[in-house]
Design an enzyme around this catalytic site. Sequence first.
Site, short mmCIF file in Angstrom:
data_model
loop_
_atom_site.label_atom_id
_atom_site.label_comp_id
_atom_site.label_asym_id
_atom_site.label_seq_id
_atom_site.Cartn_x
_atom_site.Cartn_y
_atom_site.Cartn_z
N GLU A 166 0.85 -1.20 0.00
CA GLU A 166 0.00 0.00 0.00
C GLU A 166 0.88 1.24 0.00
OE1 GLU A 166 -2.78 0.46 3.30
OE2 GLU A 166 -2.73 2.63 2.98
N ARG A 191 0.55 10.47 0.59
CA ARG A 191 0.99 11.46 1.57
C ARG A 191 2.17 12.25 1.06
NH1 ARG A 191 0.83 7.68 7.01
NH2 ARG A 191 -1.17 6.77 6.47
N THR A 215 -4.55 6.33 1.97
CA THR A 215 -4.66 7.73 2.39
C THR A 215 -5.49 8.52 1.37
OG1 THR A 215 -2.42 7.45 3.30
CG2 THR A 215 -3.42 9.59 3.58
N LYS A 251 -10.76 -1.13 6.88
CA LYS A 251 -9.49 -0.89 7.57
C LYS A 251 -9.84 -0.47 9.00
CE LYS A 251 -6.03 2.85 7.33
NZ LYS A 251 -4.66 2.71 6.83
#
Length: 212
Positions: free
Chosen positions: A43, A47, A71, A131
């Site tokens: 993953e 960011r 994210t 998640k």
Amino acid sequence: MSLPFLEPLLSGPRIVPVLVLDSVETAVPLAQALVAGGLRTLEVTLRTPAALACVEAIAARVPDALVGLGTLTRPEHFAQARDAGARFLVSPGLTGKLAEAALATGLPYLPGIATVSEAMIAWEYGFRELKFFPAMLNGGAPALKGMAPLLPEVRFCPTGGIKAENVQEILSLPNVFALGGTWLTPAEAVKNQRWDEVHRLASQAAALSPAS
Ligand code: 3PG
């Protein structure tokens, strides 16, 4: 409408390195070291400015990796992630607009939840793989155990604060299909391109996880 699941796409250890990447030059050898260590589901996090280019590079140049983008916090991130070649999508939370954007991609999507109410809202949108984030701050394995009878159709991928010593306990839970974290890619090792260290951490983690 419902999305495909991530779980059937996983092969091998059910551990997902979470990557914060500054450059494509780092992304490819890092992904190669993780895959060589046995961890192929990766993953990348949105960011850093380089994240989308890193997903593209890993998708093109590390064929044994299954690369996703996490994210995702704004609706427009979803089409960008799909266009970059992400095979699955992850968010730290969930809103109605994110749910809509995720459903439009047709890709497996893990929205983030931290409470039972949030998990119930995600369930109402049709999501069954969630998640659990930040996992350790929100009760870790005991919290996941507590949610199992309430949400029997839901499977979790906890991330946030997980270290090697937590892996076996968490992965042994029937409502956990995978877990993830950044402990496999220490910032210092990545910065100094110590791929042998990343390979060692990945191999050690892979040995802790029953194959999917
Ligand atoms: C994530 O986005 O999943 C987390 O930042 C990973 O958490 P960790 O850095 O505590 O492993």
